[in-house]
Design a protein around this motif. Structure first.
Motif, short mmCIF file in Angstrom:
data_model
loop_
_atom_site.label_atom_id
_atom_site.label_comp_id
_atom_site.label_asym_id
_atom_site.label_seq_id
_atom_site.Cartn_x
_atom_site.Cartn_y
_atom_site.Cartn_z
N PRO A 56 57.22 -51.19 80.64
CA PRO A 56 57.12 -52.39 81.47
C PRO A 56 55.70 -52.58 82.01
O PRO A 56 54.99 -51.60 82.25
CB PRO A 56 58.09 -52.10 82.63
N SER A 57 55.32 -53.83 82.19
CA SER A 57 54.05 -54.13 82.87
C SER A 57 54.18 -53.88 84.36
O SER A 57 53.21 -53.51 85.03
CB SER A 57 53.65 -55.59 82.62
N SER A 58 55.38 -54.07 84.87
CA SER A 58 55.67 -53.77 86.28
C SER A 58 57.15 -53.49 86.42
O SER A 58 57.96 -53.80 85.54
CB SER A 58 55.27 -54.94 87.18
N GLY A 59 57.52 -52.86 87.53
CA GLY A 59 58.90 -52.47 87.75
C GLY A 59 59.16 -51.07 87.22
O GLY A 59 58.26 -50.40 86.72
N ALA A 60 60.41 -50.63 87.33
CA ALA A 60 60.78 -49.27 86.94
C ALA A 60 61.91 -49.31 85.92
O ALA A 60 62.85 -50.10 86.03
CB ALA A 60 61.24 -48.47 88.16
N ALA A 61 61.79 -48.44 84.90
CA ALA A 61 62.82 -48.31 83.87
C ALA A 61 63.24 -46.86 83.77
O ALA A 61 62.43 -46.00 83.39
CB ALA A 61 62.30 -48.82 82.53
N ASP A 62 64.49 -46.58 84.13
CA ASP A 62 65.05 -45.24 84.02
C ASP A 62 66.05 -45.24 82.87
O ASP A 62 67.05 -45.99 82.91
CB ASP A 62 65.75 -44.84 85.31
N VAL A 63 65.78 -44.43 81.84
CA VAL A 63 66.61 -44.39 80.65
C VAL A 63 67.14 -42.98 80.46
O VAL A 63 66.35 -42.02 80.39
CB VAL A 63 65.82 -44.83 79.40
N LEU A 64 68.47 -42.84 80.43
CA LEU A 64 69.13 -41.54 80.28
C LEU A 64 68.59 -40.54 81.30
O LEU A 64 68.34 -39.37 81.00
CB LEU A 64 68.95 -41.01 78.85
N ARG A 66 65.69 -40.52 82.82
CA ARG A 66 64.26 -40.26 82.78
C ARG A 66 63.49 -41.54 83.05
O ARG A 66 63.82 -42.61 82.53
CB ARG A 66 63.84 -39.69 81.42
N ARG A 67 62.43 -41.46 83.85
CA ARG A 67 61.62 -42.62 84.22
C ARG A 67 60.52 -42.83 83.17
O ARG A 67 59.72 -41.92 82.91
CB ARG A 67 61.00 -42.40 85.60
N LEU A 68 60.50 -44.01 82.54
CA LEU A 68 59.44 -44.32 81.59
C LEU A 68 58.09 -44.27 82.31
O LEU A 68 57.94 -44.84 83.40
CB LEU A 68 59.65 -45.70 80.97
N GLY A 69 57.14 -43.60 81.69
CA GLY A 69 55.83 -43.42 82.30
C GLY A 69 55.63 -42.03 82.85
O GLY A 69 54.50 -41.63 83.12
N SER A 70 56.73 -41.27 82.99
CA SER A 70 56.62 -39.91 83.50
C SER A 70 57.47 -38.95 82.68
O SER A 70 57.91 -37.91 83.17
CB SER A 70 57.03 -39.84 84.97
#
Length: 271
Positions: A56-64, A66-70
């Motif tokens: 994402p350009s902004s906001g948070a995405a948690d998949v299974l 796990r946080r995208l970006g970390s």
């Protein structure tokens, strides 16, 4: 796993274009979702974020969980099965159906020097049987019909026993018979014990399999409506999504839509 994924105020922006605009969406274990919307609505972009292939350009995405970006996305992607036209185009046309399915165990497209054990072969045979492509096991991928390719891609996506299965327009390009065969396979999959969370993109309500539970409707990168299928998929919401007056019907758990007759009304964007 209670939540398969959760998006919080997610936007994806590219030069001169907002692809997704402030999307919040949560999908729980056991749910089966269909994403509806016209061309350019942002459906494929949304699937790429959920599939951990776009950030994402902004906001948070948690998949299974796990946080995208970390998180190591390469490890995360092994837990997600995906089908798309782009994947089909990368499978060598001379590859057999059996190898196209089995090579997913190594996350490769095109068998080379990988070593597969009896368990891999048994898993591939089982899935091909369940998806109705076992008889095609020795056929070359390049000789398959469009419907046979779509079912092969789903079998491949299931090879690694994913927790999340993303189907990007699996019914595109299919004739009526092939579409019905595909929907029958998806209906069996949606009702099977231990099936992954399913998310399917489509332009057409006629392609929603029985057993799907929820719908999210997109237009111009924004959510028009989301929620349980029976409550959320209405003629008014569908009309706002596609920008025209529509009539919606349901028969035996299958949906149909057509343009409303002259004089009928449906809520459109801005009404």
């Amino acid at each position: 796993m209670s939540s398969a994924f959760e998006l919080t105020r997610v936007s994806v922006v590219r030069p001169g274009k907002i692809l997704l605009n402030n999307i919040s969406w949560s999908v729980e274990a056991g749910e089966r979702w269909v994403i509806l919307g016209p061309n350019g609505a942002g459906k494929t972009t949304l699937m790429q974020v959920v599939g951990a292939t776009m950030f994402p350009s902004s906001g948070a995405a948690d998949v299974l969980g796990r946080r995208l970006g970390s998180v190591d996305v390469f490890d995360l992607r092994t837990r997600i099965g995906q089908t798309s036209t782009a994947i089909a185009e990368r499978i060598p046309p001379h590859e057999t159906v059996r190898d196209a399915v089995m090579s997913a165990a190594y996350a490769v497209l095109g068998r080379w020097r990988e070593q597969y054990d009896d368990e891999d072969e048994a898993r591939a045979e089982q899935i091909m049987g369940e998806l109705g492509v076992a008889r095609l096991a020795d056929r070359k991928f390049g000789t398959l019909s469009e419907g046979e390719r779509k079912r092969t891609l789903i079998a491949r996506a299931l090879m690694t026993d994913p927790e999340l299965l993303l189907l990007d327009e699996p019914g595109a390009g299919l004739d009526l018979g092939a579409r019905e065969d595909l929907l029958a396979s998806l209906e069996v999959l949606s009702e099977a014990d231990g099936s992954p969370v399913l998310v399917m993109v489509s332009h057409h309500v006629e392609e929603i399999p029985r057993g799907f539970t929820h719908v999210l409707m997109l237009r111009d990168g924004k959510v028009v409506a989301q929620g349980p299928l029976a409550e959320t998929l209405t003629a008014q919401a569908l009309g706002r999504t596609f920008g025209m007056r529509l009539e919606l019907s349901v028969d035996g758990g299958r949906y149909g839509a057509r343009r409303a007759a002259y004089g009928h009304r449906a809520d459109l964007p801005g009404r």
